[in-house]
Enzyme design. Structure first.
Site, PDB file in Angstrom:
ATOM      1  N   TRP A 124     -10.324   3.583  -5.738  1.00  0.00           N
ATOM      2  CA  TRP A 124     -10.056   4.005  -4.439  1.00  0.00           C
ATOM      3  C   TRP A 124      -8.665   4.242  -4.269  1.00  0.00           C
ATOM      4  CZ3 TRP A 124     -13.442   0.266  -5.470  1.00  0.00           C
ATOM      5  CH2 TRP A 124     -12.924  -1.426  -5.363  1.00  0.00           C
TER       6      TRP A 124
ATOM      7  N   TRP B 151      -4.661   5.513  -0.671  1.00  0.00           N
ATOM      8  CA  TRP B 151      -6.110   6.004  -0.757  1.00  0.00           C
ATOM      9  C   TRP B 151      -6.299   7.453  -1.387  1.00  0.00           C
ATOM     10  CZ3 TRP B 151      -4.354   3.098   2.887  1.00  0.00           C
ATOM     11  CH2 TRP B 151      -5.023   1.564   2.998  1.00  0.00           C
TER      12      TRP B 151
ATOM     13  N   HIS C 250       0.945  -1.123   0.174  1.00  0.00           N
ATOM     14  CA  HIS C 250      -0.008   0.075   0.042  1.00  0.00           C
ATOM     15  C   HIS C 250       0.963   1.258   0.016  1.00  0.00           C
ATOM     16  CE1 HIS C 250      -2.980  -2.858   1.374  1.00  0.00           C
ATOM     17  NE2 HIS C 250      -3.949  -2.181   0.997  1.00  0.00           N
TER      18      HIS C 250
ATOM     19  N   TRP D 144      -7.883 -11.512   4.927  1.00  0.00           N
ATOM     20  CA  TRP D 144      -7.480 -10.274   5.379  1.00  0.00           C
ATOM     21  C   TRP D 144      -7.400 -10.189   6.784  1.00  0.00           C
ATOM     22  CZ3 TRP D 144      -4.313  -7.984   2.591  1.00  0.00           C
ATOM     23  CH2 TRP D 144      -4.039  -6.709   2.992  1.00  0.00           C
ATOM     24  N   ARG D 145      -6.672  -9.219   7.416  1.00  0.00           N
ATOM     25  CA  ARG D 145      -6.004  -9.254   8.707  1.00  0.00           C
ATOM     26  C   ARG D 145      -6.871  -9.203   9.898  1.00  0.00           C
ATOM     27  NH1 ARG D 145      -4.024  -3.883  10.827  1.00  0.00           N
ATOM     28  NH2 ARG D 145      -5.513  -2.537  10.231  1.00  0.00           N
TER      29      ARG D 145
ATOM     30  N   GLU E 149      -6.038  -4.558  -6.527  1.00  0.00           N
ATOM     31  CA  GLU E 149      -7.452  -4.160  -6.885  1.00  0.00           C
ATOM     32  C   GLU E 149      -7.659  -2.763  -7.874  1.00  0.00           C
ATOM     33  OE1 GLU E 149      -9.047  -3.224  -3.031  1.00  0.00           O
ATOM     34  OE2 GLU E 149      -8.945  -5.248  -2.176  1.00  0.00           O
TER      35      GLU E 149
ATOM     36  N   GLU F  75      -7.351 -12.017  -1.734  1.00  0.00           N
ATOM     37  CA  GLU F  75      -7.834 -11.462  -0.623  1.00  0.00           C
ATOM     38  C   GLU F  75      -9.374 -11.491  -0.258  1.00  0.00           C
ATOM     39  OE1 GLU F  75      -6.002  -7.126  -0.246  1.00  0.00           O
ATOM     40  OE2 GLU F  75      -7.800  -6.856   0.730  1.00  0.00           O
TER      41      GLU F  75
END
Ligand code: BMA
Length: 385
Positions: free
Chosen positions: A203, A147, A136, A337-338, A198, A306
């Protein structure tokens, strides 16, 4: 003679013949693609690719993001994992994130120290587990987060762009981390690098509204070749992944090429307008079917890169919703996911159960199914040999 669809005899014969060849050759598809995209990949990386390819249609590795780092109600307790607490085994696959490494920070965007990530990766590898990394990365144009989706960032980091040298420096930081991952015998630890995830959503700054398909493909090529040729990294498999998607055409719109990519996947969450089981299963199944076909026609490894249902409020979700939907498909891994746990906002975020959670016993039940592999199952596969 015409059948009820209006097909004539000759057409029917051709169709039967085609069907016959498909049945005959489908199990042999492994013969077409035993090699990964990097011809100079290390022996362990080539083995990982070949062995994952061999799992298609047979097994599914269960993975979890940040699994050994923290869980619901705990952080950095040696040997602990929510999955292990519930099932007695670690997962077969581990995801970690590199976000903020580009800034030279010692902690990632979710406060995980990179030194800890390194040692968790080594432990996972010694256990025979598979490792995948996402990134990210901040917006290189604005300095905002991943983002911060103002347009222009992708263009700015391509060769000739105002932020190209900044981005190359960021890749140097990533490369240093990836190059430092070594096993006991000094061999490089193979990693599945999942970049620009993604990318059909809007986003992230690398999303579909922020750049053209051509720019995105150029960014992929630039990035992978930089790591592969400039930085001489040959312990990497590359995962391409979209969010939910509507067609094969949409899926491959930003796919950069078979010479760069090894794994094709998508991300999906049971959330928002998909909270209803029936609606979720329908869409999930549709995308898995599309992925089966697109990955098989490119001779790539399909994966669920994911997924999650936050807090898993349905106590039989794993055996009634998740497993029955994935079991007949070709994906070789599924990464939950986490388990961020309780957040300051008061909301909780977790995608696998902890002891006492509503779906814990159902998860344990699923973990005993032969098709889905955790720590003990992956160990028997000798995935790096
Ligand atoms: C999101 C959330 C965030 C997290 C981000 C990157 O889905 O879990 O809390 O910061 O992923 O890991």
């Amino acid at each position: 003679m015409k059948n009820s669809f209006g097909d004539n005899d000759c057409f029917m014969k051709m169709k039967n013949l085609l069907h016959f060849f498909l049945i005959l050759f489908f199990p042999l598809r492994g013969l077409f693609a035993q090699s990964c995209s990097d011809p100079q990949a290390t022996a362990e990386t080539k083995a990982l690719y070949k062995n994952l390819y061999g799992l298609i249609g047979k097994n599914i590795l269960f993975g979890h993001q940040d699994d050994p780092c923290y869980g619901v109600g705990w952080k950095y307790m040696p040997g602990r994992s929510d999955i292990r607490d519930v099932t007695g085994e670690y997962p077969a696959m581990y995801g970690f994130d590199l976000g903020r490494i580009e800034l030279g920070r010692t902690f990632n965007l979710d406060s995980v120290p990179f030194e800890k990530t390194k040692s968790f990766i080594r432990d996972a590898y010694e256990r025979g587990g598979v490792i995948t990394l996402s990134w990210h990365l901040n917006n290189p144009l604005t300095g905002g987060t991943a983002w911060d989706n103002k347009p222009g960032a992708v263009t700015s980091i391509l060769p000739g762009g105002s932020k190209n040298s900044l981005y190359a420096g960021w890749l140097d930081q990533v490369a240093e981390f990836l190059g430092s991952l070594k096993g006991k015998n000094g061999e490089s630890i193979p990693v599945i690098l999942r970049l620009f995830h993604e990318l059909n959503g809007g986003w992230f700054w690398w999303g579909k509204d922020q750049c053209s398909p051509d720019e995105m493909k150029k960014l992929w090529r630039y990035t992978i070749l930089y790591l592969r040729t400039e930085k001489n990294l040959h312990n990497l498999l590359y995962a391409f992944n979209t969010d939910k998607f509507n067609s094969g055409t949409e899926y491959v719109e930003r796919y950069p090429g078979d010479d760069l990519i090894d794994i094709m996947g998508f991300d999906i969450y049971q959330a928002n307008n998909l909270r209803d089981n029936t609606a979720f299963i329908h869409l999930f199944n549709k995308d898995l079917t599309l992925l089966d076909s697109v990955a098989s026609s490119q001779h790539k490894i399909p994966a669920l890169t994911e997924f999650g249902y936050n807090e898993i409020p349905d106590s039989t979700w794993w055996t009634k919703v998740f497993f029955p939907t994935i079991e007949s498909h070709q994906i070789v891994y599924a990464l939950a996911w986490r388990n961020a746990g309780k957040k300051q906002s008061g909301n909780a975020e977790y995608y696998v159960p902890y002891p006492g959670a509503a779906s814990a016993s159902d998860f344990k039940k699923m973990s005993a199914y032969g098709k889905i592999l955790f720590e003990n199952g992956i160990k028997t596969k000798n995935i790096y040999k």
